[in-house]
Design an enzyme around this catalytic site. Sequence first.
Site, PDB file in Angstrom:
ATOM      1  CE  LYS A 195      43.842  31.324  31.229  1.00 58.32           C
ATOM      2  NZ  LYS A 195      42.943  32.483  31.187  1.00 58.32           N
TER       3      LYS A 195
HETATM    4  N1  GLU Z   1      41.439  34.086  34.128  1.00 56.61           N
HETATM    5  C1  GLU Z   1      40.895  35.368  33.809  1.00 56.61           C
HETATM    6  C2  GLU Z   1      40.892  35.586  32.310  1.00 56.61           C
HETATM    7  O1  GLU Z   1      40.921  34.655  31.535  1.00 56.61           O
HETATM    8  C3  GLU Z   1      41.557  36.494  34.599  1.00 56.61           C
HETATM    9  C4  GLU Z   1      43.001  36.691  34.349  1.00 56.61           C
HETATM   10  C5  GLU Z   1      43.649  37.702  35.289  1.00 56.61           C
HETATM   11  O2  GLU Z   1      42.961  38.347  36.052  1.00 56.61           O
HETATM   12  O3  GLU Z   1      44.868  37.820  35.191  1.00 56.61           O
HETATM   13  O4  GLU Z   1      40.799  36.688  31.855  1.00 56.61           O
END
Ligand code: GLU
Length: 426
Positions: free
Chosen positions: A116
């Site tokens: 993240k």
């Molecule tokens: N931000 C989204 C989540 O928290 C998508 C993450 C992604 O597609 O890599 O799942």
Amino acid sequence: MAAATPAAMSTENERNPWLAAAARFDEAALRLNLDDGMQKVLRSASREICVNIPVQLDDGRIEVFTGYRVQHSLARGPAKGGIRFAPDVTLDEVRALAAWMTWKCAVVNIPFGGGKGGVICDPNVLSDAELEKLTRRYTAEIIDFLGPERDVPAPDINTNEKIMAWMMDTYSMHARHLVTAVVTGKPMALGGSRGRPEATGRGCMIVTLRALRLLGMRPEDTRVVIQGFGNVGGMAAKLMSAAGFKVVAIADYDGTVYNPKGLDIPALQKHRKETGSITGFSEGEDVDKAEGLFLPCDVLVPAAVENVITSANADKLRCKILCEGANGPTTPLADLVLHDKNIFIIPDILANAGGVTVSYFEWVQDRQGFFWNEQMVNERLQEIMVESFDAVVDYGAKHGVNNRIAAYMLALDRVAFAIKLRGIYA
Ligand code: GLU
């Protein structure tokens, strides 16, 4: 063996997302009887990158923004997870979100680890040009750790396909050739996938339908309250109302709009587009913004931010099913209250996994250079979400644990198994 983390179980600490993630981790690890060494590996992030990002603002001044990228696990594949731009981003938050991505990818069994990113900034006060500079410099600062085989970012809070296009372009300029698979959630014209914008909301709907089936309920009789009207909440509202659910309230940052007969979601979307707010909608009633979560309903979908359901308010919830569209909306202390209230929880690492699942499809399509039609994307998403929901519920029943701990146990087990097979490189 470590005892279950007491740290997140006090009201002062319950809002720390990292402690919340650790508390669930500890409980699942304990029940799985994971050995101490494996617990240490899975508990800590593999890599935490912190960068300071200088940006020349439109007025000529230079500002420095702090950004993070945490890669929690690379055991089952490249790190995968979004990037958020927000003033209140903290390393503990990004750390928790990265770990949740690891567990999420493992729950839906796609070949990714978890990561993240976050940049401390207020995108609402930045111009487009400033946002572009910030995005490109952030990407350049972490570029050695990115790549289709290393780490694949995606949108999250306050980031979107435009920002993904800038990230992809920056990475590609350094690579000296176009590398579409380095990020997902891109525009269609640049290797994005059909169905990606709807994917998280669609995933929420699929697992909610599955829960209704289990509990003997019908969508036509089901009242839904959604917190958040952005990518996740907005799409969930649109798709669920089109599927026959009664979406009776939308609670957003600027107000809550309520209609016990069900809101006309496309009309509400049009109203917000015209007026800039969901309030003042002629076919709904404005109610106290803070009361949105506590309106009577069958399904509550918190689809905004962390820590909205805490020990201070969990008792006021009036839903039968809680479908966690956001990451970490419920604290561990609130879980205890919801358990006593017999609320059926579809935990975040399952409920909102539709987004990363279609991100996986996007990555596959980019690498193959062969693009699927929307029906194929949606069918495959449906298959994975249903299979994962059933696996979590069955696992919970078999091991006598709630859905959240079942999802964690399933995920931890899969990641631990991969690490065991790989061994510890020395
Ligand atoms: N931000 C989204 C989540 O928290 C998508 C993450 C992604 O597609 O890599 O799942």
